[in-house]
Design an enzyme around this catalytic site. Structure first.
Site, PDB file in Angstrom:
ATOM      1  N   GLY A 149       0.852  -1.194   0.000  1.00 25.95           N
ATOM      2  CA  GLY A 149       0.000   0.000   0.000  1.00 25.95           C
ATOM      3  C   GLY A 149       0.880   1.233   0.000  1.00 25.95           C
ATOM      4  N   CYS A 195       5.305  -6.191   1.715  1.00 25.86           N
ATOM      5  CA  CYS A 195       5.664  -4.777   1.644  1.00 25.86           C
ATOM      6  C   CYS A 195       4.979  -3.988   2.775  1.00 25.86           C
ATOM      7  CB  CYS A 195       5.328  -4.226   0.257  1.00 25.86           C
ATOM      8  SG  CYS A 195       6.167  -2.664  -0.061  1.00 25.86           S
ATOM      9  N   TYR A 196       3.988  -3.156   2.474  1.00 30.42           N
ATOM     10  CA  TYR A 196       3.292  -2.430   3.549  1.00 30.42           C
ATOM     11  C   TYR A 196       2.739  -3.412   4.577  1.00 30.42           C
ATOM     12  CZ  TYR A 196       0.025   0.718   5.897  1.00 30.42           C
ATOM     13  OH  TYR A 196      -0.654   1.456   6.843  1.00 30.42           O
ATOM     14  N   HIS A 228       7.899  -7.937  -3.401  1.00 30.37           N
ATOM     15  CA  HIS A 228       6.606  -8.336  -3.966  1.00 30.37           C
ATOM     16  C   HIS A 228       6.713  -9.676  -4.715  1.00 30.37           C
ATOM     17  CE1 HIS A 228       4.362  -4.595  -3.256  1.00 30.37           C
ATOM     18  NE2 HIS A 228       5.543  -4.014  -3.362  1.00 30.37           N
ATOM     19  N   GLU A 272       4.358 -11.379  -5.872  1.00 29.94           N
ATOM     20  CA  GLU A 272       3.286 -11.494  -6.866  1.00 29.94           C
ATOM     21  C   GLU A 272       3.683 -10.951  -8.230  1.00 29.94           C
ATOM     22  OE1 GLU A 272       3.493  -9.434  -4.381  1.00 29.94           O
ATOM     23  OE2 GLU A 272       2.472  -7.525  -4.718  1.00 29.94           O
ATOM     24  N   ASP A 328     -16.773 -12.017 -21.770  1.00 35.47           N
ATOM     25  CA  ASP A 328     -17.471 -12.240 -20.502  1.00 35.47           C
ATOM     26  C   ASP A 328     -18.938 -12.616 -20.711  1.00 35.47           C
ATOM     27  OD1 ASP A 328     -15.047 -11.414 -19.595  1.00 35.47           O
ATOM     28  OD2 ASP A 328     -15.711  -9.424 -18.970  1.00 35.47           O
ATOM     29  N   LYS A 342     -10.007 -12.748 -15.608  1.00 36.41           N
ATOM     30  CA  LYS A 342     -10.196 -12.893 -17.054  1.00 36.41           C
ATOM     31  C   LYS A 342      -9.636 -14.214 -17.586  1.00 36.41           C
ATOM     32  CE  LYS A 342     -11.669 -10.472 -20.613  1.00 36.41           C
ATOM     33  NZ  LYS A 342     -12.850  -9.601 -20.542  1.00 36.41           N
TER      34      LYS A 342
END
Ligand code: XMP
Length: 524
Positions: A65, A92-93, A179, A181, A237, A380
């Site tokens: 964040g 992180c944050y 991070h 991710e 979608d 997605k």
């Protein structure tokens, strides 16, 4: 009106939750967890601890964040979150906050780290199982952990950051300054896998085939013998939603497909071929050919926002008229997917980014009792996998994003039937050549647009005064930033010469090099 429901809840017994502190990669965290076949949802840091307890997650991940955790009014969480006996991973944050709350110290860093950084692993942490002792990670922080909390141990460091990771393995609390991710963290996926499958002990039973099966069961149970209405746009979608609902309830589903005359070349017929009466899906399909209506409404309108508004509102009117003919239905289905939920502020903490895209809103006069959103929990790539499971053609499943207002915002200035023809033909040639060069799956989004510029040219011995077509191709991860793609020169040359030769009314082809920002992907 009742909030949309999907089949996802209860689909998987094991769930990991991501607590969102407003960082930019938060959806990525959830995606990475799901790539480990573990179901994952994002919640705001404001979510009540009682609600979290009631969900009984197998693990909790605190995201990054933009704030400093020691500042007044910084986003925070309760100490109790770390005392539930549920494994927690702070990123992180989230890592700094964990240290701050549990008695460590976080300060402004003397050396800010940003970008790829070499991290040295210091111990036999479960989190770093099968990770080399030195590994490249993505750092992005202004604060740093200057002192770990009591009971914690440092498990990794960098040249400038004494605590790149820390843990209290007895309590299953883990903190990472970097991070995992982000794909630049080379072993990031492994680290997340180590957390969710190793530390949290998740078995990994979240799979697409089971999603489809469970959803079908859920939809049947929920809908009973009721009627469902879906606005089908032909995009990924709504097509997958149609496929799923059709599998579950067959002819109890009616799909209304509004052809607003601003689709890509032949697209209307392609959608009809898949979902219409000659297609493979069991449903009621209604195609409304509303081209003329749209062109009339758009005549003389040049302002992009006005065009968007007219197209959005007209869609609602056409849809309502059709719905009236059908009469009361029990459910209105929507192809909402998880990023829409998160971006509209309902899931995590992210700002509302897409609101300007959904100009038309919901129809006011459609008679329905409840909304059903069968894809509400999917990202997605998961929607695409579900589409393939359902037998929707690849061409449709891997379709690029196409804006709701369609070619209306790829024609600069006034929209006319003639301009639509020009941009459709030019775009079809561009797409054909890009596909021939096997670049169609690697370029994020590409299309032809019609500029409002006419210029002098020469064709044979004759002077021409015709339009300039602009070609656009971008690479992007999230469509919020983008770089112009390097389409090979020969491909561009072929496209240029075919467009000039085959599309009446065009005598110039331009290639747009602008990145986003400062440009946008679309032209209007
Ligand atoms: P921009 O042009 O904002 O586009 O850089 C980012 C992504 O959003 C799509 N886009 C739209 N989609 N209605 C939509 O449904 C719109 O009005 C709209 N404008 C842009 C665009 O195609 C790209 O994928």
């Amino acid at each position: 009106m009742v909030k949309g429901h999907s089949a996802g809840k209860g689909l998987s017994d094991e769930k990991v939750i991501v607590v969102d502190f407003g960082g930019q990669y938060n959806q990525l965290v959830a995606r990475r967890v799901r790539e480990c076949n573990v179901y994952c949802e994002i919640y705001s840091y404001r979510t009540d601890i009682e609600q979290i307890k009631a969900m009984a997650p197998k693990g909790i991940i605190l995201t990054g964040g933009p704030n400093s955790c020691y500042e007044k009014n910084a986003p925070t969480c309760t100490k109790e979150l770390f005392e539930l006996g549920i494994p927690v991973l702070g990123l992180c944050y989230g890592a700094q906050l964990m240290m701050h709350i549990l008695g460590g110290k976080v300060e402004k860093a003397l050396v800010k780290e940003y970008g790829k950084t070499e991290v040295a692993v210091d111990n036999e942490s479960l989190l770093f199982k099968n990770v080399p002792q030195k590994t490249t990670c993505w750092m992005s922080h202004n604060d740093y952990i200057s002192q770990i909390a009591p009971g914690f141990q440092i498990s990794a460091h960098t040249a400038d950051c004494p605590v790149a990771a820390a843990e209290c393995s007895d309590k299953k609390l883990y903190a990472m300054q970097f991070h995992p991710e982000v794909l630049h963290t080379v072993e990031g996926t492994k680290m997340i896998h180590n957390f969710v499958r190793g530390v949290c002990g998740c078995a990994g039973s979240w799979r697409m085939d089971s999603f489809v099966e469970e959803s079908v069961r859920y939809i049947r149970e929920k809908v009973g013998d009721g009627k469902v209405l879906l606005a089908l746009s032909g995009g990924v979608d709504s097509s997958v939603a149609a496929g799923l609902l059709s599998r579950a309830i067959g002819k109890q589903l009616t799909c209304v497909f509004v052809d607003h005359g601003l689709l890509r070349k032949n697209e209307g017929d392609e959608v009809e071929a898949v979902f219409g009466s000659n297609g493979d899906f069991n449903l009621n399909f209604i195609r409304v050919n509303a081209q003329e209506r749209y062109y009339d409404k758009l005549a003389g309108v040049t302002d992009p926002e006005s065009k968007r508004k007219i197209i959005g509102e007209e869609f609602i009117r056409v849809f309502e008229e059709e719905a009236k003919k059908i009469g009361a239905v029990d459910f209105l289905a929507q192809g909402t997917i998880y990023p829409d939920v998160v971006e509209s502020g309902l899931g995590g903490e992210s700002a509302v980014i897409k609101s300007h895209h959904n100009v038309g809103g919901l129809p006011d006069y459609v008679d329905f009792k409840e909304i059903i959103e069968p894809l509400r929990d999917l990202f997605k790539d998961e929607v695409r996998k579900a589409g393939l499971e359902l037998g929707i053609p690849e061409k449709l499943v891997f379709r690029q994003p196409f804006p709701g207002p369609g070619l209306g915002i790829r024609i600069i200035g006034e929209v006319t039937a003639e301009k639509v023809r020009i941009v459709q033909d030019a775009d079809a040639i561009y797409r054909e050549e890009v596909a021939k060069a096997r670049l169609d799956r690697s370029i994020g989004q590409y299309f032809a647009a019609l500029t409002n510029m006419r210029s002098v040219g020469v064709m044979g011995d004759e002077r021409t005064y015709d339009y300039a077509v602009a070609l656009r191709a971008v690479n992007t991860v999230d469509f919020m930033t983008a770089e112009s793609a390097e389409v090979p020169w020969e491909v561009l040359q072929t496209v240029m010469s075919r467009i000039i030769n085959e599309v009446r009314g065009v005598n110039r082809v331009l290639y747009d090099l602008t990145s986003k920002p400062p440009g946008t992907i679309e032209f209007e």
